[in-house]
Write a protein that holds these residues in place. Sequence first.
Motif, PDB file in Angstrom:
ATOM      1  N   MET A 209       0.834  -1.213   0.000  1.00 10.86           N
ATOM      2  CA  MET A 209       0.000   0.000   0.000  1.00 10.86           C
ATOM      3  C   MET A 209       0.866   1.260   0.000  1.00 10.86           C
ATOM      4  SD  MET A 209      -3.337  -0.774   0.436  1.00 10.86           S
ATOM      5  CE  MET A 209      -4.317  -0.058   1.718  1.00 10.86           C
ATOM      6  N   ARG A 210       1.978   1.201   0.760  1.00  8.74           N
ATOM      7  CA  ARG A 210       2.760   2.414   0.940  1.00  8.74           C
ATOM      8  C   ARG A 210       3.731   2.643  -0.217  1.00  8.74           C
ATOM      9  NH1 ARG A 210       4.992   1.449   5.973  1.00  8.74           N
ATOM     10  NH2 ARG A 210       6.643   0.387   4.881  1.00  8.74           N
ATOM     11  N   ALA A 211       4.321   1.552  -0.735  1.00 10.53           N
ATOM     12  CA  ALA A 211       5.468   1.740  -1.628  1.00 10.53           C
ATOM     13  C   ALA A 211       5.203   1.372  -3.083  1.00 10.53           C
ATOM     14  CB  ALA A 211       6.652   0.910  -1.107  1.00 10.53           C
ATOM     15  N   CYS A 212       4.041   0.812  -3.397  1.00 12.27           N
ATOM     16  CA  CYS A 212       3.832   0.352  -4.771  1.00 12.27           C
ATOM     17  C   CYS A 212       2.786   1.205  -5.482  1.00 12.27           C
ATOM     18  CB  CYS A 212       3.420  -1.122  -4.782  1.00 12.27           C
ATOM     19  SG  CYS A 212       4.729  -2.163  -4.092  1.00 12.27           S
ATOM     20  N   ASP A 213       2.916   1.257  -6.807  1.00 17.55           N
ATOM     21  CA  ASP A 213       2.012   2.078  -7.615  1.00 17.55           C
ATOM     22  C   ASP A 213       0.756   1.311  -7.990  1.00 17.55           C
ATOM     23  OD1 ASP A 213       3.982   4.336  -8.125  1.00 17.55           O
ATOM     24  OD2 ASP A 213       5.109   2.592  -8.794  1.00 17.55           O
ATOM     25  N   ARG A 214       0.924  -0.003  -8.147  1.00 15.33           N
ATOM     26  CA  ARG A 214      -0.195  -0.869  -8.516  1.00 15.33           C
ATOM     27  C   ARG A 214      -0.130  -2.133  -7.719  1.00 15.33           C
ATOM     28  NH1 ARG A 214      -2.258   0.145 -14.161  1.00 15.33           N
ATOM     29  NH2 ARG A 214      -1.774   2.345 -14.146  1.00 15.33           N
ATOM     30  N   ALA A 215      -1.248  -2.814  -7.640  1.00 10.79           N
ATOM     31  CA  ALA A 215      -1.268  -4.117  -6.988  1.00 10.79           C
ATOM     32  C   ALA A 215      -2.057  -5.078  -7.852  1.00 10.79           C
ATOM     33  CB  ALA A 215      -1.892  -4.011  -5.601  1.00 10.79           C
ATOM     34  N   MET A 216      -1.583  -6.327  -7.869  1.00  9.32           N
ATOM     35  CA  MET A 216      -2.299  -7.392  -8.570  1.00  9.32           C
ATOM     36  C   MET A 216      -2.560  -8.471  -7.524  1.00  9.32           C
ATOM     37  SD  MET A 216      -0.972  -9.728 -11.716  1.00  9.32           S
ATOM     38  CE  MET A 216      -0.673  -8.358 -12.819  1.00  9.32           C
ATOM     39  N   LEU A 217      -3.828  -8.793  -7.343  1.00  5.86           N
ATOM     40  CA  LEU A 217      -4.196  -9.765  -6.316  1.00  5.86           C
ATOM     41  C   LEU A 217      -4.572 -11.071  -6.999  1.00  5.86           C
ATOM     42  CD1 LEU A 217      -4.739 -10.321  -3.341  1.00  5.86           C
ATOM     43  CD2 LEU A 217      -6.951  -9.190  -3.574  1.00  5.86           C
ATOM     44  N   LEU A 218      -3.802 -12.119  -6.690  1.00  9.89           N
ATOM     45  CA  LEU A 218      -4.045 -13.440  -7.286  1.00  9.89           C
ATOM     46  C   LEU A 218      -4.793 -14.321  -6.302  1.00  9.89           C
ATOM     47  CD1 LEU A 218      -0.744 -14.746  -8.964  1.00  9.89           C
ATOM     48  CD2 LEU A 218      -2.811 -14.002 -10.100  1.00  9.89           C
TER      49      LEU A 218
END
Length: 278
Positions: A209-218
């Motif tokens: 949440m703090r350091a990434c621009d995007r997230a992909m949830l598998l």
Amino acid sequence: MSGLNIHDLSVNYGKRPVLVSLDAGPLPRGQITALLGPNGSGKSTLLRTLAGLTKASNGSLSLDGEMLALSAVSARSHSVVYLPQALPAGVRLQVLESVLVAARATRDGAQQPRGKPHSSEIEHAHAVLQRLGIEALAARSLDELSGGQRQLVGIAQALIRDPQVLLLDEPLSALDLNHQFHVMQVLREVTRERGIVTVVVLHDINVAMRACDRAMLLHDGRIVHFGPPPQVVTAASLAQVFGVLARIEPCSRGHHQVLIDGLADRTGIANRMGAVSP
Ligand SMILES: Nc1ncnc2c1ncn2[C@@H]1O[C@H](COP(=O)(O)OP(=O)(O)O)[C@@H](O)[C@H]1O
Ligand SMILES: [Mg+2]
């Protein structure tokens, strides 16, 4: 479109499907994508497939609109750098040598001459170690380092290879809090400076949440959510995928924080594990 695109990608181990028709993209240059999901959801398989180390049964990948050959490590190894979850033990090289060897692995592929490392190469290797805060380890032997120290050296080896696509499988798993924070800061800077497509498998959702621009949830080999972390990481998605009761609250600095209150009910857990209710 600039960045990495995944088109209809499927992977089987034997007859068992592990990744099913994944579509995602673009994973833009200059941005970090966090790859999240429970144990066994297919995160490492996806990373290895992007690296060309695991054969896809279907689908394609493209970088900046150019197709990447699936399962063609040699063609891809100079632009795509992959750091595995488990690092090899028992390597007798000095830390600095190991970073120089990693740099050479890329250069040799580009048909550069072999021989003693040039002073500029040694300086560059020292600078990468320094950036990661492990300059003091330069003369130590890899086989006498702690797990966390070896992990930091692995990250140095990946960065010196100057990738266009950087794939890191749980690179923070052995690091203390300070080093976790520092490594993510360096990854953000390097990713932006060099326009890298960076994909990082993380278990700590708060780091994502703090350091990434995007997230992909598998979940079970499928992408259930892909987008900005606050849209992907919600109480509902955490209950659905991890079976936990979670709250998302801002900390005093305004960052989103995930707080876990407990496990979701037993039915939820049984469903997640694919169990059939009596
Ligand atoms: N080499 C392999 N052969 C057969 N099955 C595998 C292999 N590697 C992983 N698997 C299986 O594929 C699924 C996904 O594994 P993996 O991608 O390692 O998950 P994750 O990294 O999300 O924990 C798991 O069920 C795992 O047991
Ligand atoms: Mg894994």
